[in-house]
Motif scaffolding. Sequence first.
Motif, PDB file in Angstrom:
ATOM      1  N   LYS A 132     -38.423  32.228   5.073  1.00  0.00           N
ATOM      2  CA  LYS A 132     -37.575  31.839   3.949  1.00  0.00           C
ATOM      3  C   LYS A 132     -36.276  31.278   4.502  1.00  0.00           C
ATOM      4  CE  LYS A 132     -35.581  35.116   1.620  1.00  0.00           C
ATOM      5  NZ  LYS A 132     -35.397  36.254   0.693  1.00  0.00           N
ATOM      6  N   ARG A 133     -36.004  30.015   4.223  1.00  0.00           N
ATOM      7  CA  ARG A 133     -34.798  29.373   4.744  1.00  0.00           C
ATOM      8  C   ARG A 133     -33.739  29.322   3.647  1.00  0.00           C
ATOM      9  NH1 ARG A 133     -36.864  24.517   8.726  1.00  0.00           N
ATOM     10  NH2 ARG A 133     -38.566  25.679   9.691  1.00  0.00           N
ATOM     11  N   LEU A 134     -32.606  29.895   3.932  1.00  0.00           N
ATOM     12  CA  LEU A 134     -31.512  29.920   2.969  1.00  0.00           C
ATOM     13  C   LEU A 134     -30.688  28.648   3.080  1.00  0.00           C
ATOM     14  CD1 LEU A 134     -30.312  33.603   3.493  1.00  0.00           C
ATOM     15  CD2 LEU A 134     -31.956  32.755   1.812  1.00  0.00           C
ATOM     16  N   GLN A 135     -30.230  28.158   1.939  1.00  0.00           N
ATOM     17  CA  GLN A 135     -29.301  27.032   1.937  1.00  0.00           C
ATOM     18  C   GLN A 135     -27.895  27.596   1.894  1.00  0.00           C
ATOM     19  OE1 GLN A 135     -30.175  23.383  -0.262  1.00  0.00           O
ATOM     20  NE2 GLN A 135     -28.186  23.591  -1.275  1.00  0.00           N
ATOM     21  N   VAL A 136     -27.074  27.219   2.877  1.00  0.00           N
ATOM     22  CA  VAL A 136     -25.741  27.787   3.034  1.00  0.00           C
ATOM     23  C   VAL A 136     -24.702  26.703   2.789  1.00  0.00           C
ATOM     24  CG1 VAL A 136     -24.180  29.050   4.557  1.00  0.00           C
ATOM     25  CG2 VAL A 136     -26.669  29.372   4.771  1.00  0.00           C
ATOM     26  N   PHE A 137     -23.869  26.886   1.776  1.00  0.00           N
ATOM     27  CA  PHE A 137     -22.793  25.936   1.496  1.00  0.00           C
ATOM     28  C   PHE A 137     -21.588  26.307   2.355  1.00  0.00           C
ATOM     29  CE2 PHE A 137     -19.116  24.186  -0.559  1.00  0.00           C
ATOM     30  CZ  PHE A 137     -19.542  22.948  -1.024  1.00  0.00           C
ATOM     31  N   VAL A 138     -21.118  25.348   3.151  1.00  0.00           N
ATOM     32  CA  VAL A 138     -20.002  25.584   4.072  1.00  0.00           C
ATOM     33  C   VAL A 138     -18.740  24.956   3.491  1.00  0.00           C
ATOM     34  CG1 VAL A 138     -19.128  25.301   6.408  1.00  0.00           C
ATOM     35  CG2 VAL A 138     -21.600  25.514   6.014  1.00  0.00           C
ATOM     36  N   SER A 139     -17.721  25.778   3.289  1.00  0.00           N
ATOM     37  CA  SER A 139     -16.459  25.313   2.715  1.00  0.00           C
ATOM     38  C   SER A 139     -15.329  25.562   3.706  1.00  0.00           C
ATOM     39  CB  SER A 139     -16.175  26.055   1.403  1.00  0.00           C
ATOM     40  OG  SER A 139     -14.919  25.685   0.868  1.00  0.00           O
ATOM     41  N   LYS A 180     -19.718  21.849  -7.358  1.00  0.00           N
ATOM     42  CA  LYS A 180     -20.156  23.054  -8.079  1.00  0.00           C
ATOM     43  C   LYS A 180     -21.681  23.105  -8.171  1.00  0.00           C
ATOM     44  CE  LYS A 180     -16.030  23.702 -10.954  1.00  0.00           C
ATOM     45  NZ  LYS A 180     -15.493  23.707 -12.342  1.00  0.00           N
ATOM     46  N   GLN A 181     -22.295  21.951  -8.399  1.00  0.00           N
ATOM     47  CA  GLN A 181     -23.756  21.922  -8.454  1.00  0.00           C
ATOM     48  C   GLN A 181     -24.365  22.314  -7.116  1.00  0.00           C
ATOM     49  OE1 GLN A 181     -25.151  18.143  -9.959  1.00  0.00           O
ATOM     50  NE2 GLN A 181     -23.750  18.189 -11.706  1.00  0.00           N
ATOM     51  N   TRP A 182     -23.758  21.832  -6.040  1.00  0.00           N
ATOM     52  CA  TRP A 182     -24.254  22.202  -4.701  1.00  0.00           C
ATOM     53  C   TRP A 182     -24.113  23.705  -4.466  1.00  0.00           C
ATOM     54  CZ3 TRP A 182     -26.802  19.916  -0.717  1.00  0.00           C
ATOM     55  CH2 TRP A 182     -27.041  18.548  -0.818  1.00  0.00           C
ATOM     56  N   ILE A 183     -23.008  24.265  -4.910  1.00  0.00           N
ATOM     57  CA  ILE A 183     -22.820  25.715  -4.759  1.00  0.00           C
ATOM     58  C   ILE A 183     -23.867  26.464  -5.584  1.00  0.00           C
ATOM     59  CG2 ILE A 183     -21.248  27.646  -5.221  1.00  0.00           C
ATOM     60  CD1 ILE A 183     -18.920  25.748  -4.617  1.00  0.00           C
ATOM     61  N   ASP A 184     -24.112  25.987  -6.818  1.00  0.00           N
ATOM     62  CA  ASP A 184     -25.121  26.614  -7.677  1.00  0.00           C
ATOM     63  C   ASP A 184     -26.487  26.620  -7.003  1.00  0.00           C
ATOM     64  OD1 ASP A 184     -23.331  27.131  -9.708  1.00  0.00           O
ATOM     65  OD2 ASP A 184     -23.749  25.280 -10.802  1.00  0.00           O
ATOM     66  N   GLU A 185     -26.826  25.505  -6.343  1.00  0.00           N
ATOM     67  CA  GLU A 185     -28.166  25.354  -5.770  1.00  0.00           C
ATOM     68  C   GLU A 185     -28.287  25.982  -4.386  1.00  0.00           C
ATOM     69  OE1 GLU A 185     -28.968  21.200  -5.891  1.00  0.00           O
ATOM     70  OE2 GLU A 185     -28.957  21.100  -8.089  1.00  0.00           O
ATOM     71  N   SER A 186     -27.169  26.427  -3.816  1.00  0.00           N
ATOM     72  CA  SER A 186     -27.215  27.081  -2.510  1.00  0.00           C
ATOM     73  C   SER A 186     -27.441  28.579  -2.686  1.00  0.00           C
ATOM     74  CB  SER A 186     -25.914  26.823  -1.739  1.00  0.00           C
ATOM     75  OG  SER A 186     -25.760  25.444  -1.451  1.00  0.00           O
ATOM     76  N   ASP A 187     -27.976  29.204  -1.647  1.00  0.00           N
ATOM     77  CA  ASP A 187     -28.237  30.644  -1.693  1.00  0.00           C
ATOM     78  C   ASP A 187     -27.026  31.465  -1.264  1.00  0.00           C
ATOM     79  OD1 ASP A 187     -31.275  30.631  -2.218  1.00  0.00           O
ATOM     80  OD2 ASP A 187     -31.083  29.303  -0.500  1.00  0.00           O
ATOM     81  N   VAL A 188     -26.238  30.898  -0.358  1.00  0.00           N
ATOM     82  CA  VAL A 188     -25.105  31.626   0.226  1.00  0.00           C
ATOM     83  C   VAL A 188     -23.907  30.681   0.306  1.00  0.00           C
ATOM     84  CG1 VAL A 188     -24.249  32.848   2.271  1.00  0.00           C
ATOM     85  CG2 VAL A 188     -26.643  33.095   1.595  1.00  0.00           C
ATOM     86  N   ALA A 196     -31.021  37.132   4.860  1.00  0.00           N
ATOM     87  CA  ALA A 196     -32.416  36.665   4.830  1.00  0.00           C
ATOM     88  C   ALA A 196     -33.374  37.774   4.417  1.00  0.00           C
ATOM     89  CB  ALA A 196     -32.811  36.107   6.194  1.00  0.00           C
ATOM     90  N   ARG A 197     -32.960  39.037   4.558  1.00  0.00           N
ATOM     91  CA  ARG A 197     -33.827  40.156   4.180  1.00  0.00           C
ATOM     92  C   ARG A 197     -33.710  40.523   2.708  1.00  0.00           C
ATOM     93  NH1 ARG A 197     -32.030  41.981   9.354  1.00  0.00           N
ATOM     94  NH2 ARG A 197     -30.418  43.276   8.397  1.00  0.00           N
ATOM     95  N   ARG A 198     -32.814  39.860   1.996  1.00  0.00           N
ATOM     96  CA  ARG A 198     -32.629  40.177   0.580  1.00  0.00           C
ATOM     97  C   ARG A 198     -33.704  39.499  -0.265  1.00  0.00           C
ATOM     98  NH1 ARG A 198     -26.335  39.742  -1.098  1.00  0.00           N
ATOM     99  NH2 ARG A 198     -27.432  39.458  -3.102  1.00  0.00           N
ATOM    100  N   ASP A 199     -34.405  40.282  -1.066  1.00  0.00           N
ATOM    101  CA  ASP A 199     -35.484  39.742  -1.892  1.00  0.00           C
ATOM    102  C   ASP A 199     -34.964  38.886  -3.035  1.00  0.00           C
ATOM    103  OD1 ASP A 199     -37.387  40.998  -0.331  1.00  0.00           O
ATOM    104  OD2 ASP A 199     -37.406  42.811  -1.571  1.00  0.00           O
ATOM    105  N   ASP A 200     -33.698  39.093  -3.436  1.00  0.00           N
ATOM    106  CA  ASP A 200     -33.171  38.344  -4.579  1.00  0.00           C
ATOM    107  C   ASP A 200     -32.755  36.929  -4.216  1.00  0.00           C
ATOM    108  OD1 ASP A 200     -31.118  39.618  -3.041  1.00  0.00           O
ATOM    109  OD2 ASP A 200     -29.669  39.101  -4.604  1.00  0.00           O
ATOM    110  N   LEU A 201     -32.712  36.604  -2.917  1.00  0.00           N
ATOM    111  CA  LEU A 201     -32.361  35.256  -2.499  1.00  0.00           C
ATOM    112  C   LEU A 201     -33.639  34.457  -2.311  1.00  0.00           C
ATOM    113  CD1 LEU A 201     -29.432  35.925   0.007  1.00  0.00           C
ATOM    114  CD2 LEU A 201     -29.368  35.508  -2.452  1.00  0.00           C
ATOM    115  N   VAL A 202     -33.797  33.402  -3.098  1.00  0.00           N
ATOM    116  CA  VAL A 202     -35.062  32.664  -3.127  1.00  0.00           C
ATOM    117  C   VAL A 202     -35.248  31.839  -1.869  1.00  0.00           C
ATOM    118  CG1 VAL A 202     -36.418  30.966  -4.385  1.00  0.00           C
ATOM    119  CG2 VAL A 202     -35.007  32.602  -5.635  1.00  0.00           C
ATOM    120  N   GLY A 203     -34.248  31.024  -1.529  1.00  0.00           N
ATOM    121  CA  GLY A 203     -34.354  30.169  -0.353  1.00  0.00           C
ATOM    122  C   GLY A 203     -35.393  29.079  -0.510  1.00  0.00           C
ATOM    123  N   TRP A 204     -35.690  28.434   0.602  1.00  0.00           N
ATOM    124  CA  TRP A 204     -36.718  27.392   0.659  1.00  0.00           C
ATOM    125  C   TRP A 204     -37.910  27.932   1.438  1.00  0.00           C
ATOM    126  CZ3 TRP A 204     -36.081  22.711  -1.814  1.00  0.00           C
ATOM    127  CH2 TRP A 204     -34.784  22.407  -2.257  1.00  0.00           C
TER     128      TRP A 204
END
Length: 286
Positions: free
Chosen positions: A7-14, A56-64, A162-170
């Motif tokens: 499961k690959r998480l999408q991470v928004f970097v700010s 904001k849309q990118w943040i919404d669509e990111s996992d972290v 990555a071990r959290r079941d609530d994070l969907v990821g790719w």
Amino acid sequence: MVDFVHKRLQVFVSSTFTDLIPERQAAVEAILTAGHIPAGMELFTSGDESQMEVIKQWIDESDVYLLILGGRYGSIEPTTGKSYIQLEYEYAVKKNKPLFACVIKDSAIERRVKTHGRDVIEVREAKRLESFRKLVLGKMTRFWEDAKDIKIAIGETLSHFARRDDLVGWIRATAQPNMPVLTDEMARLSKENSALRNQIQPQQGLIEGRTFEEVKAVVQERKLLKMLLDIAQGGHRPSMTLDRNSLEELESLKLIERNNHGGYKVSFPGLFYLNRYRAEKLNPDR
């Protein structure tokens, strides 16, 4: 060789941009090395309201959400008087987005000033930066002195996320269940279940014209229960060595029937018998 996670998480970097280019690059490398997907808005210029909506849309669509906070407060959004990185951070908090921040140590700011000059520290909005820093430190944070600290913090934190079941990821399409096969299997089981109900209900407790007690007496007398349970658990194949007489007796009682491989399987009456038998074992006083 990178051991990519399933499961690959999408991470928004700010972060502020011009003063933290090497640190952002280090963050991107760390995210990729951990097998996840970095996302950021480096190509967007601050100060455009429509672009803030895109962010904001990118943040919404990111996992972290990841904030890298250095010695600058960043460009100010004119309506709120807050910097864009603070608006991004507050939006992530409002949306309950899993987040963490890498915050620069005071000692590191002093060294950066000696190396890069006063361009790496906040001059006009120092109080706003101090207030924002306190806000950030109230949640999950790690301190950094250089890019190496940022890489370590990201690797360790993403391993936890990555071990959290609530994070969907790719997830790769090849890793997904074969949905058509599952649908067919569910339809088959539903059909069998319906047939089983039709087989049992009209007979009101009878097994091929015999009462449960009558069949039970025959099974016990001829010691057929173990073989029936064995067939129920693993099915019977022609290569298996079983007592032929017992097989014929179970078949005559209609408790087993031929399968598609030339062996035997438990029939619907046989399933009914086993369910009644197990129910009696669980409730002997019934």
